[in-house]
Design an enzyme around this catalytic site. Structure first.
Site, short mmCIF file in Angstrom:
data_model
loop_
_atom_site.label_atom_id
_atom_site.label_comp_id
_atom_site.label_asym_id
_atom_site.label_seq_id
_atom_site.Cartn_x
_atom_site.Cartn_y
_atom_site.Cartn_z
N PRO A 32 66.43 44.48 86.99
CA PRO A 32 67.87 44.36 87.23
C PRO A 32 68.32 45.26 88.39
CG PRO A 32 67.39 44.88 84.93
CD PRO A 32 66.11 45.03 85.67
N GLY A 90 68.34 51.40 88.35
CA GLY A 90 67.60 52.62 88.69
C GLY A 90 66.10 52.40 88.69
N SER A 139 64.63 48.38 92.48
CA SER A 139 64.48 46.98 92.88
C SER A 139 64.30 46.83 94.39
CB SER A 139 65.66 46.14 92.40
OG SER A 139 66.87 46.70 92.86
N ASP A 181 59.54 56.21 95.57
CA ASP A 181 59.82 54.85 95.10
C ASP A 181 58.82 53.85 95.70
OD1 ASP A 181 62.07 56.04 94.09
OD2 ASP A 181 63.44 54.46 94.72
#
Ligand code: MEV
Length: 317
Positions: A101, A105, A108, A152
């Site tokens: 989603p 957090g 994505s 990330d």
């Protein structure tokens, strides 16, 4: 020729904010992914579309502009940046499926960036090179966002659960962390830059205290590393709860996050804390048991998603 590439989302388990000051962190790839299908465009323009997100756009990769046909995609900026930097502008059709989603957090944008780069490089006949993908993905994210965490894109590329040490070395855990987790998130997004600045100013005003708190968060991360290595699920939960108290003390908690944190514990989570920068955004709850109950409790007022850590990084075929 159609190329398919897929990359995972990520979550931070321990060490947010303290990592900015050289303390260690633990983060990992999760079993929610972005999948890109890339082929020659059937028309003379590049197309980016996603049934999952309900949008379609035509891309002008030379002028870095787009024309929307349907929906409102924020993620399109990453695709335009990639195509304008790394493609010869011949028309492509790019199809995105996303089970991460947006705003949860779970990274994505990093997963979309990593999978798109992997698909594009394969389409161009280049060798699959994870180090290069991670580096370029971080540059793309920095260009689009102004600031981005290399963690990330690194985690999305390589997969697995990692420990980032004080001297910035990344080590993968040998053990599998079997624990199930739930991520809870509200529609109020956190602003990472603002939260990092806030902690910096608090630290400047109260150096003796805040330095100790950041150090304590680092010590928790080290204890958590041992708990993971020894498969001590309940110890891990306890450490998450202590870490949450310290994140609260440095001012990155909010009413909504706090509500989710306590709701998760009441529903049977062994531990729960903010994940990421706070000030909005998400929490993570560890659920050696009761994952369904925690999910339902969080999803009642806010949004929730069940996740597990995953070894699978980016792949392409
Ligand atoms: C944000 O996801 C994590 C922070 O520690 C910032 C960073 O490490 O870049 C708050």
């Amino acid at each position: 020729m159609e190329i398919m590439a897929s990359a995972p989302g990520k979550t931070i388990l321990f060490g947010e904010h303290a990592v900015v000051y050289g303390e260690p962190a633990i983060a990992g790839a999760v079993n929610k992914r972005a999948t890109i299908r890339l082929r020659e465009s059937p028309s003379d323009v590049s197309i980016f579309k996603s049934d999952d997100l309900g949008f379609e756009a035509e891309l002008d990769t030379v002028a870095k502009r787009y024309t929307l046909k349907k929906g409102k995609p924020g993620i399109i900026k990453y695709i335009l940046e990639i195509l304008s930097q790394y493609h010869d502008h011949s028309p492509l059709e790019i199809d995105l499926s996303l089970d991460i989603p947006i705003g949860s957090g779970l990274g994505s944008s990093a997963a979309v960036t990593v999978s798109t780069l992997a698909a594009l490089f394969k389409y161009q006949g280049k060798k699959f090179d994870r180090i290069s993908i991670a580096k370029k993905a971080h540059e793309i994210e920095s260009n689009v966002q102004g600031m981005a965490s290399p963690l990330d894109t690194r985690v999305s590329t390589f997969g697995g659960l990692i420990y980032l040490s004080r001297d910035k070395k990344i080590a993968k855990f040998n053990t599998d962390l079997k624990t199930s987790f739930v991520i809870g998130y509200t529609s109020k997004r956190g602003n990472t830059g603002r939260m990092v600045k806030y902690v910096k100013s608090l630290k400047q005003r109260n150096p003796k205290i805040v330095n100790l708190i950041l150090r304590a968060i680092g010590n928790i991360t080290d204890e958590a590393k041992l708990a993971i290595a020894h498969n001590e699920e309940y110890k891990l939960g306890e450490l998450m709860n202590i870490n949450q108290g310290l994140l609260d003390s440095i001012g990155v908690n909010t009413n909504e996050l706090s509500r989710m944190v306590y709701l998760a514990r009441k529903a049977g989570a062994s531990g729960s804390k903010i994940t990421g920068a706070g000030g909005g955004g998400s929490i993570i709850a560890s659920c050696p048991r009761n994952q369904d109950r925690v999910f339902k409790a969080l999803n009642y007022y806010d949004n929730a998603i069940k996740v597990n850590f995953s070894k699978k990084g980016v792949f392409v075929n």
